[in-house]
Scaffold this active site. Structure first.
Site, PDB file in Angstrom:
ATOM      1  N   HIS A 274      -1.871   3.343   1.337  1.00  0.00           N
ATOM      2  CA  HIS A 274      -3.071   2.562   1.039  1.00  0.00           C
ATOM      3  C   HIS A 274      -4.115   2.807   2.127  1.00  0.00           C
ATOM      4  O   HIS A 274      -3.860   2.556   3.313  1.00  0.00           O
ATOM      5  CB  HIS A 274      -2.739   1.067   0.961  1.00  0.00           C
ATOM      6  CG  HIS A 274      -2.084   0.676  -0.325  1.00  0.00           C
ATOM      7  ND1 HIS A 274      -2.045  -0.630  -0.782  1.00  0.00           N
ATOM      8  CD2 HIS A 274      -1.446   1.416  -1.262  1.00  0.00           C
ATOM      9  CE1 HIS A 274      -1.408  -0.669  -1.940  1.00  0.00           C
ATOM     10  NE2 HIS A 274      -1.037   0.562  -2.242  1.00  0.00           N
TER      11      HIS A 274
ATOM     12  N   PRO B 129       1.932 -14.914   6.369  1.00  0.00           N
ATOM     13  CA  PRO B 129       1.934 -13.539   5.831  1.00  0.00           C
ATOM     14  C   PRO B 129       0.558 -12.989   5.488  1.00  0.00           C
ATOM     15  O   PRO B 129       0.457 -11.834   5.081  1.00  0.00           O
ATOM     16  CB  PRO B 129       2.794 -13.680   4.568  1.00  0.00           C
ATOM     17  CG  PRO B 129       2.655 -15.112   4.169  1.00  0.00           C
ATOM     18  CD  PRO B 129       2.516 -15.884   5.440  1.00  0.00           C
TER      19      PRO B 129
END
Length: 389
Positions: free
Chosen positions: A72, A292
């Site tokens: 990515h 997260p």
């Protein structure tokens, strides 16, 4: 039994440390209170910084990651019903790799088994002893018998609820914590992802995240109250809520399907200082937890492993204790920067119950500035791809 290093915990940090040590001729034994299947059944993060990828390459477990992992080069921030892409590669020259933590753990377990290294699962009542001396040891019970392993060092890689941090005298450790007034409701589904990169969404109804584990398996989250119950969230309700929080172009890319995992996770920031107590070193979640939002949990554990491995390697190869003595300071310097980044991402993207109209306008201005300032975008990108070890 005697070994050079006892590693408590066979998650990815313990396994990675063990493999790096073994590759350099340093004997180690891993202990875990649960079995292999339980560990592999845990669903965890999947965004790997370039530094983590390089450590896995050094450990000799990168083949499947390179074959199946997804590169990515950017992420998207969604607000005001639009997607705003942050080009990580253009801004930093680096990228991240999407490859599930479960897969990392599986690769490391397979490598350890193929290398003939010792892992003791279902070890009950694991306890480190005398780590403030030059003769530490670890005891445990298995199959009704008591066992003892003498060693030079103990690595506590056993998570936030493990025995390693609990074994440290309370007056020798200081903790810092911030709990957030919401949770993440997450699902996994065998459906293609909404986009080829991750989408972080700020919406009046709350935060949402579109993530993935592969081109055919998606991981989605929506912000929810901490007292919500999973049984109140049908798949249909989840998909409807997710689409409401996304720009129209992103919502149109959602493919729905039955979930095979659903959970609600609270969010908190936690750091324990120091991370070393004589011959006992804390690694990963045993020493720190981050929300997260910034994709830092596994990557922080990997950087801890890097610093501890360097210290142990130098101790056995060169007879130098300098790296071991510097472990806590080196690790914490990077930990606090990642804690700051994760806190910042969380406060910028979530709706807080006590945020007034002024606070809301500040959040909106922050997002607008972030995507229209190359300097601000570069700062986000630098932290997201991972600060240097």
């Amino acid at each position: 039994m005697r070994t050079q290093v006892v590693i408590i915990g066979s998650g990815p940090s313990g396994l990675l440390l063990g493999q790096l040590l073994a590759n350099n001729g340093i004997d180690n034994v891993i202990l875990d209170r649960v079995d292999r299947d339980y560990i592999l059944g845990r669903v965890r993060a999947g965004v790997l910084e370039q530094g983590t990828v390089e450590l896995l390459e050094e450990a000799g477990v990168s083949r499947r990651m390179h074959e199946e992992g997804l590169r990515h080069d950017g992420i998207s921030l969604a607000f005001d019903n639009r997607l705003h892409r942050i080009d990580l590669a253009a801004l930093t020259g680096k990228h991240v790799t999407v490859y599930g933590q479960t897969e990392v753990t599986h690769d490391l377990m397979d490598k350890r088994e193929a290398s003939g290294l010792s892992t003791i699962y279902d070890a009950a009542n694991v306890q480190p002893h005398e780590f403030d001396t030059d003769t530490p040891y670890v005891t445990y019970e298995k199959d009704g018998a008591s066992h003892r392993i003498d060693c030079d060092f103990i690595a506590g890689c056993d998570g936030s609820h493990g025995v390693s941090r609990r074994s440290v005298p309370q007056d020798a450790i200081r903790t810092f914590e911030r709990s957030y007034p919401f949770g993440w409701l997450g699902i996994m589904a065998e459906v293609p992802p909404a986009d080829h990169e991750l989408i972080y969404a700020n919406h009046p109804r709350g935060f949402a995240l579109c993530s993935m584990r592969s081109e055919h398996r998606s991981r989605y989250y929506v912000q929810c109250p901490l007292d919500d119950r999973i049984e109140d969230w049908s798949d249909e309700r989840f998909w409807d809520e997710l689409r409401r929080r996304l720009p129209e172009e992103a919502a149109a890319g959602i493919t729905t399907g039955p979930s095979f995992e659903k959970s609600i996770a609270p969010l908190r920031s936690f750091v324990a200082e120091p991370m070393q107590f004589g011959r006992l070193s804390l690694v990963g979640d045993a020493a720190h937890i981050v929300p997260p939002t910034g994709a830092k949990g596994l990557n922080l554990a990997a950087s801890d492993v890097h610093y501890l491995f360097e210290g142990l390697r130098d101790y056995y190869r060169d007879g130098s204790s300098a790296g071991m003595e510097a472990y806590s300071g080196r690790a914490l310097a990077r930990v606090w920067k990642a804690v700051r980044f994760s806190w910042w991402m969380t406060t910028m993207l979530h709706r807080f119950p006590d945020t007034d109209s002024f606070g809301q306008r500040i959040q909106e201005a922050e997002l607008d500035y972030l995507v229209h300032s190359q300097v601000a975008s570069a700062s986000l990108a630098e932290n997201y791809v991972g600060l240097p070890f």
